[in-house]
Design a protein around this motif. Structure first.
Motif, PDB file in Angstrom:
ATOM      1  N   VAL A   1     -11.101 -10.814   1.394  1.00 59.12           N
ATOM      2  CA  VAL A   1     -11.529  -9.944   2.620  1.00 59.12           C
ATOM      3  C   VAL A   1     -10.284  -9.640   3.241  1.00 59.12           C
ATOM      4  CG1 VAL A   1     -12.738 -10.310   4.881  1.00 59.12           C
ATOM      5  CG2 VAL A   1     -13.817 -11.466   2.759  1.00 59.12           C
ATOM      6  N   LEU A   2     -10.413  -8.184   3.738  1.00 61.93           N
ATOM      7  CA  LEU A   2      -9.336  -7.749   4.246  1.00 61.93           C
ATOM      8  C   LEU A   2      -8.960  -8.326   5.472  1.00 61.93           C
ATOM      9  CD1 LEU A   2      -6.649  -5.655   4.656  1.00 61.93           C
ATOM     10  CD2 LEU A   2      -8.534  -4.139   5.632  1.00 61.93           C
ATOM     11  N   ILE A   3      -7.849  -9.047   5.974  1.00 66.94           N
ATOM     12  CA  ILE A   3      -7.688  -9.809   7.264  1.00 66.94           C
ATOM     13  C   ILE A   3      -6.637  -8.738   8.171  1.00 66.94           C
ATOM     14  CG2 ILE A   3      -8.566 -12.096   6.554  1.00 66.94           C
ATOM     15  CD1 ILE A   3      -5.527 -12.810   6.582  1.00 66.94           C
ATOM     16  N   GLU A   4      -5.936  -8.147   7.435  1.00 67.53           N
ATOM     17  CA  GLU A   4      -4.689  -7.585   8.091  1.00 67.53           C
ATOM     18  C   GLU A   4      -4.103  -6.322   7.582  1.00 67.53           C
ATOM     19  OE1 GLU A   4      -0.912  -8.686  11.280  1.00 67.53           O
ATOM     20  OE2 GLU A   4      -1.700 -10.182   9.520  1.00 67.53           O
ATOM     21  N   ARG A   5      -3.880  -5.290   8.283  1.00 70.63           N
ATOM     22  CA  ARG A   5      -3.158  -4.347   7.657  1.00 70.63           C
ATOM     23  C   ARG A   5      -1.605  -4.230   8.531  1.00 70.63           C
ATOM     24  NH1 ARG A   5      -5.647   0.749   5.013  1.00 70.63           N
ATOM     25  NH2 ARG A   5      -3.867   1.547   5.476  1.00 70.63           N
ATOM     26  N   LYS A   6      -0.485  -4.421   7.846  1.00 71.37           N
ATOM     27  CA  LYS A   6       0.440  -4.601   8.965  1.00 71.37           C
ATOM     28  C   LYS A   6       1.661  -3.638   8.482  1.00 71.37           C
ATOM     29  CE  LYS A   6       3.402  -8.391  10.422  1.00 71.37           C
ATOM     30  NZ  LYS A   6       3.273  -9.728  11.086  1.00 71.37           N
ATOM     31  N   GLU A   7       2.355  -2.984   9.397  1.00 71.38           N
ATOM     32  CA  GLU A   7       3.449  -2.130   9.234  1.00 71.38           C
ATOM     33  C   GLU A   7       4.549  -3.036   9.407  1.00 71.38           C
ATOM     34  OE1 GLU A   7       3.335   1.502  11.559  1.00 71.38           O
ATOM     35  OE2 GLU A   7       1.312   1.908  10.744  1.00 71.38           O
ATOM     36  N   VAL A   8       5.498  -3.035   8.301  1.00 73.89           N
ATOM     37  CA  VAL A   8       6.645  -3.870   8.447  1.00 73.89           C
ATOM     38  C   VAL A   8       7.800  -2.609   8.612  1.00 73.89           C
ATOM     39  CG1 VAL A   8       8.155  -5.599   7.509  1.00 73.89           C
ATOM     40  CG2 VAL A   8       5.557  -5.518   7.002  1.00 73.89           C
ATOM     41  N   VAL A   9       8.724  -2.924   9.742  1.00 74.40           N
ATOM     42  CA  VAL A   9       9.881  -2.126   9.885  1.00 74.40           C
ATOM     43  C   VAL A   9      11.290  -2.603   9.368  1.00 74.40           C
ATOM     44  CG1 VAL A   9      11.205  -0.772  11.578  1.00 74.40           C
ATOM     45  CG2 VAL A   9       8.437  -1.047  11.979  1.00 74.40           C
ATOM     46  N   PHE A  10      11.902  -1.963   8.751  1.00 72.91           N
ATOM     47  CA  PHE A  10      13.280  -2.488   8.032  1.00 72.91           C
ATOM     48  C   PHE A  10      14.482  -1.796   8.621  1.00 72.91           C
ATOM     49  CE2 PHE A  10       9.962  -3.497   4.701  1.00 72.91           C
ATOM     50  CZ  PHE A  10      10.402  -4.812   4.610  1.00 72.91           C
ATOM     51  N   GLU A  11      15.326  -2.230   9.396  1.00 69.47           N
ATOM     52  CA  GLU A  11      16.181  -1.726  10.022  1.00 69.47           C
ATOM     53  C   GLU A  11      17.640  -2.266   9.686  1.00 69.47           C
ATOM     54  OE1 GLU A  11      15.358  -0.084  14.334  1.00 69.47           O
ATOM     55  OE2 GLU A  11      14.512  -1.958  14.167  1.00 69.47           O
ATOM     56  N   PRO A  12      18.373  -1.634   8.870  1.00 73.92           N
ATOM     57  CA  PRO A  12      19.494  -2.012   8.312  1.00 73.92           C
ATOM     58  C   PRO A  12      20.679  -2.684   9.454  1.00 73.92           C
ATOM     59  CG  PRO A  12      19.130  -0.077   7.216  1.00 73.92           C
ATOM     60  CD  PRO A  12      18.493  -0.250   8.283  1.00 73.92           C
ATOM     61  N   GLY A  13      21.154  -3.792   9.237  1.00 75.23           N
ATOM     62  CA  GLY A  13      22.077  -4.264   9.997  1.00 75.23           C
ATOM     63  C   GLY A  13      21.360  -5.075  11.194  1.00 75.23           C
TER      64      GLY A  13
ATOM     65  N   VAL B   1       0.900  -1.346  -0.011  1.00 72.84           N
ATOM     66  CA  VAL B   1       0.048   0.022  -0.035  1.00 72.84           C
ATOM     67  C   VAL B   1       0.950   1.336  -0.166  1.00 72.84           C
ATOM     68  CG1 VAL B   1      -1.801   1.393   1.281  1.00 72.84           C
ATOM     69  CG2 VAL B   1      -1.744  -1.162   1.177  1.00 72.84           C
ATOM     70  N   ASP B   2       1.896   1.370   0.828  1.00 71.32           N
ATOM     71  CA  ASP B   2       2.542   2.585   0.903  1.00 71.32           C
ATOM     72  C   ASP B   2       3.640   2.268   1.699  1.00 71.32           C
ATOM     73  OD1 ASP B   2       2.832   5.447   0.878  1.00 71.32           O
ATOM     74  OD2 ASP B   2       1.674   5.865   2.619  1.00 71.32           O
ATOM     75  N   VAL B   3       4.611   3.352   1.688  1.00 69.30           N
ATOM     76  CA  VAL B   3       5.944   3.349   2.396  1.00 69.30           C
ATOM     77  C   VAL B   3       5.678   4.552   3.435  1.00 69.30           C
ATOM     78  CG1 VAL B   3       8.626   3.930   2.247  1.00 69.30           C
ATOM     79  CG2 VAL B   3       7.437   2.410   0.493  1.00 69.30           C
ATOM     80  N   LEU B   4       5.495   4.159   4.683  1.00 74.24           N
ATOM     81  CA  LEU B   4       5.109   5.520   5.618  1.00 74.24           C
ATOM     82  C   LEU B   4       6.488   6.336   5.869  1.00 74.24           C
ATOM     83  CD1 LEU B   4       2.939   3.061   7.896  1.00 74.24           C
ATOM     84  CD2 LEU B   4       2.157   4.745   5.963  1.00 74.24           C
ATOM     85  N   SER B   5       7.453   5.863   5.825  1.00 74.45           N
ATOM     86  CA  SER B   5       8.615   6.364   6.187  1.00 74.45           C
ATOM     87  C   SER B   5      10.192   5.889   5.684  1.00 74.45           C
ATOM     88  CB  SER B   5       8.867   6.775   7.642  1.00 74.45           C
ATOM     89  OG  SER B   5       9.185   5.533   8.520  1.00 74.45           O
ATOM     90  N   ASP B   6      11.056   6.626   5.521  1.00 78.27           N
ATOM     91  CA  ASP B   6      12.288   6.029   5.243  1.00 78.27           C
ATOM     92  C   ASP B   6      13.319   6.822   5.452  1.00 78.27           C
ATOM     93  OD1 ASP B   6      14.525   4.667   3.990  1.00 78.27           O
ATOM     94  OD2 ASP B   6      13.797   4.699   2.021  1.00 78.27           O
ATOM     95  N   SER B   7      13.929   6.473   6.777  1.00 78.10           N
ATOM     96  CA  SER B   7      15.141   7.475   7.349  1.00 78.10           C
ATOM     97  C   SER B   7      16.267   6.603   7.229  1.00 78.10           C
ATOM     98  CB  SER B   7      14.639   7.962   8.686  1.00 78.10           C
ATOM     99  OG  SER B   7      14.600   6.504   9.303  1.00 78.10           O
TER     100      SER B   7
ATOM    101  N   ALA C   1       7.165   0.097   5.983  1.00 78.59           N
ATOM    102  CA  ALA C   1       6.114  -0.095   4.683  1.00 78.59           C
ATOM    103  C   ALA C   1       4.739  -0.704   5.276  1.00 78.59           C
ATOM    104  CB  ALA C   1       6.667  -1.331   3.877  1.00 78.59           C
ATOM    105  N   LEU C   2       3.946  -0.239   4.472  1.00 77.22           N
ATOM    106  CA  LEU C   2       2.235  -0.675   5.078  1.00 77.22           C
ATOM    107  C   LEU C   2       2.018  -1.852   4.049  1.00 77.22           C
ATOM    108  CD1 LEU C   2       0.010  -0.284   6.659  1.00 77.22           C
ATOM    109  CD2 LEU C   2      -0.757   1.311   5.266  1.00 77.22           C
ATOM    110  N   VAL C   3       1.389  -3.031   4.480  1.00 83.33           N
ATOM    111  CA  VAL C   3       1.004  -3.999   3.419  1.00 83.33           C
ATOM    112  C   VAL C   3      -0.361  -4.291   4.175  1.00 83.33           C
ATOM    113  CG1 VAL C   3       1.574  -6.362   2.636  1.00 83.33           C
ATOM    114  CG2 VAL C   3       3.480  -4.685   3.205  1.00 83.33           C
ATOM    115  N   GLU C   4      -1.373  -4.619   3.016  1.00 82.10           N
ATOM    116  CA  GLU C   4      -2.514  -5.309   3.341  1.00 82.10           C
ATOM    117  C   GLU C   4      -2.751  -6.654   2.864  1.00 82.10           C
ATOM    118  OE1 GLU C   4      -5.514  -1.499   3.014  1.00 82.10           O
ATOM    119  OE2 GLU C   4      -5.500  -2.825   1.307  1.00 82.10           O
ATOM    120  N   VAL C   5      -3.102  -7.460   3.741  1.00 83.67           N
ATOM    121  CA  VAL C   5      -3.088  -9.150   3.836  1.00 83.67           C
ATOM    122  C   VAL C   5      -4.701  -9.450   3.469  1.00 83.67           C
ATOM    123  CG1 VAL C   5      -2.820 -11.393   4.459  1.00 83.67           C
ATOM    124  CG2 VAL C   5      -1.302  -9.520   4.981  1.00 83.67           C
TER     125      VAL C   5
END
Length: 139
Positions: A80-92, A49-55, A71-75
């Protein structure tokens, strides 16, 4: 007696060599999901769906903190929408697999592996349409 010992040695050495101790890993599929697109597996649909932030710290800069991207992902299951999930990526950082798991269904597991592209230069801002979610799919 010698013949008996030689035959026993040959039999045992052939038996020991014949054993295979290799383990086989479950095959994994890596797929890319562009921003705004849908990836479908069986009855499960994943929508990036979206990239909420990228720092995240660009490669041409030395940073105290590596930053993070969210990142925001809908499953959907059976449309039928079962979940909206925010996934956090932290390098290292090794993130817990449960936090990266987008869905686990009937032996199917989909992980959000990475957010691409990684920032190269501090002067360049990544355009939203350039983002792509890297998925790891295993059965």
């Amino acid at each position: 007696m010698k013949l008996y010992l030689i035959a026993l040695f040959v039999f045992l050495s052939g038996h020991l060599v014949a054993q295979d101790s290799t383990t086989v890993e479950v095959p994994k599929i890596v797929a890319k999901l562009p921003l705004g697109k849908t990836y479908t597996l069986d009855q499960v649909e994943l929508v990036f769906v979206d990239v909420l932030s990228d720092s995240r710290c660009p490669k041409d800069v030395s940073c105290v903190w590596a930053g993070q991207a969210v990142a925001l992902v809908e499953v959907y299951k059976d449309q039928v929408l079962i979940e909206r999930k925010e996934v956090v990526f932290e390098p290292g950082k090794n993130t817990n697999l449960n936090l990266k798991t987008l869905c686990a269904y009937k032996g199917l597991r989909v992980l959000a592996n990475n957010l691409l592209p990684y920032p190269e230069q501090s002067q360049e801002k990544i355009k939203k349409e350039a983002y792509c979610l890297q998925l790891e799919i295993s059965y």
